[in-house]
Design a protein around this motif. Structure first.
Motif, PDB file in Angstrom:
ATOM      1  N   TRP A 242      76.315   2.736  34.187  1.00  0.00           N
ATOM      2  CA  TRP A 242      75.728   2.113  33.012  1.00  0.00           C
ATOM      3  C   TRP A 242      74.736   3.068  32.331  1.00  0.00           C
ATOM      4  N   HIS A 243      73.904   3.730  33.128  1.00  0.00           N
ATOM      5  CA  HIS A 243      72.944   4.682  32.571  1.00  0.00           C
ATOM      6  C   HIS A 243      73.654   5.864  31.912  1.00  0.00           C
ATOM      7  N   GLN A 244      74.774   6.290  32.482  1.00  0.00           N
ATOM      8  CA  GLN A 244      75.554   7.361  31.860  1.00  0.00           C
ATOM      9  C   GLN A 244      76.132   6.897  30.520  1.00  0.00           C
ATOM     10  N   HIS A 245      76.583   5.644  30.484  1.00  0.00           N
ATOM     11  CA  HIS A 245      77.118   5.096  29.231  1.00  0.00           C
ATOM     12  C   HIS A 245      76.017   4.981  28.177  1.00  0.00           C
ATOM     13  N   CYS A 246      74.801   4.642  28.600  1.00  0.00           N
ATOM     14  CA  CYS A 246      73.695   4.513  27.649  1.00  0.00           C
ATOM     15  C   CYS A 246      73.412   5.830  26.937  1.00  0.00           C
ATOM     16  N   LEU A 247      73.603   6.942  27.639  1.00  0.00           N
ATOM     17  CA  LEU A 247      73.352   8.246  27.029  1.00  0.00           C
ATOM     18  C   LEU A 247      74.362   8.570  25.937  1.00  0.00           C
TER      19      LEU A 247
END
Length: 395
Positions: A242-247
């Motif tokens: 999810w954090h990778q997608h946020c970037l």
């Protein structure tokens, strides 16, 4: 175990306090080693609160301690003076416990290590480095400055987001009131018309009916989804994805990346200037980040440095740093002024974060106003069209 004691000091004055010992006999021996004559010793509960301190209290306490230590006041006496003037019970209890542990022979770093809920790994590492280098007062000042800058950044972020969030909530509440209270009363007058209603009016009536019947259920489902997502994100693998997608998000991605890079460079510069080893500094700086994907990449960079790669090359391989940040770190590493260059990088990243955040919110606010205006315009047109048709038929 902890013991509360009353004893006579070498000057013949009665003193009282608490200490940590394996047994009452061990506690008496500790007092005798300090040339105290024990009068009473009684076991007591551990005098420490496991609740954290408010950020402002912690920063003020660190700065006051730095001032007292820089005035060449002994550490134990400085802690005792701060405890005597503390206005809150939690802070007083913490300072008294730290003072007692220092009196028992512990270093300040060892004492604060017992309170991980108050003192982060950054605090503990910097205090240990300051005591080892004999520059504790300077390190404490740096800690206070760092904490204040972090709090200022959080305050700016909160202030910038407060108005858009409030505007969003008000917009949603207004639309729901219109659909559930106002529109039904108005469109009910159209049910007796002998002609077909316009498509916009029929759509509005359908939306109003859905909001009345399923509004509460929909709200419950949304809240359930939010809670489910929070539970799902507790799993490290899902949270990292999810954090990778946020970037990758168009506007918020650069904001999140800049925030984490600014925090990383600031922490790394503070630790490096406090004589903390580079590998330890990189590990601690990565641990304070909020994005799991960025943290993992920078932890991998620390492993590359451990293998013998330069800091610049390791950070370049992470594919996170912008070109200017990479060039500045490379310049500082080559010239031997890495600490100063990291500080400049942190300042630049802070400014970049604020500018990108301002831009993102500057785009969001007018977009929300336009959407809200379009919704209200649709409702007005859907109500006016049948009335205009009725007037034309009457005429």
């Amino acid at each position: 175990m902890h013991f509360r004691w009353l004893a006579v000091d070498p000057q013949g004055k009665k003193q009282r306090g608490t200490l940590s010992a394996d047994s009452e006999r061990h506690a008496r021996q500790q007092l005798r080693d300090r040339q105290f004559k024990p009068l009473t010793i009684a076991a007591c509960r551990t005098p420490r609160s496991r609740r954290g301190l408010p950020h402002r209290e912690l920063v003020l306490m660190i700065r006051q301690l730095a001032t007292l230590v820089s005035a060449r006041l002994p550490l134990a006496q400085s802690l005792q003076a701060l405890a005597a003037q503390s206005e809150t019970p939690r802070q007083k209890q913490l300072l008294e416990a730290l003072h007692q542990q220092v009196l028992n022979g512990s270093s300040l770093a060892e004492a604060v290590a017992d309170y991980p809920e108050i003192f982060s790994p950054l605090y503990r590492a910097m205090i240990a480095a300051g005591e080892a280098s004999g520059k504790l007062e300077r390190v404490l000042e740096q800690l206070a400055d760092y904490s204040e800058k972090t709090q200022q950044l959080k305050s700016k972020l909160l202030q910038a987001m407060l108005y858009p969030l409030l505007l969003t909530v008000v917009a949603l509440v207004v639309v729901m009131i219109l659909l559930t209270a106002v529109v039904p009363e108005v469109v009910s007058q159209f049910s007796h018309m002998q002609q077909d209603l316009p498509a916009s009016t029929r759509l509005l009536m359908t939306l109003s009916e859905l909001a009345q019947r399923w509004g509460v259920l929909t709200l419950g489902i949304v809240m359930g989804l939010v809670v489910s997502c929070r539970f799902a994100l507790r799993q490290p693998a899902r949270r990292k994805r999810w954090h990778q997608h946020c970037l990758r998000l168009p506007v918020m991605g650069p904001v999140v990346l800049n925030l984490n890079l600014a925090r990383y460079s600031r922490t790394l510069s503070i630790l490096a200037s406090s004589a903390v080893p580079l590998l330890d500094s990189m590990a601690i700086a990565a641990a304070v980040l909020s994005n799991d994907f960025v943290r993992e990449r920078l932890q991998q960079a620390a492993e590359r440095v451990r293998e013998g790669v330069t800091l610049t090359q390791a950070l370049t391989e992470s594919a996170l740093l912008p070109p200017m940040m990479r060039h500045m770190i490379a310049s500082g590493e080559q010239s031997g002024e890495l600490n100063q260059m990291l500080t400049r990088v942190a300042d630049i990243q802070d400014q970049s974060f604020i500018s990108k955040m301002t831009l993102a919110l500057g785009l969001f606010e007018p977009l929300l106003i336009v959407v809200m205006a379009a919704v209200v315009l649709f409702i007005i047109l859907a109500i006016l069209q049948p009335l205009l048709q009725l007037n034309s038929l009457t005429g």
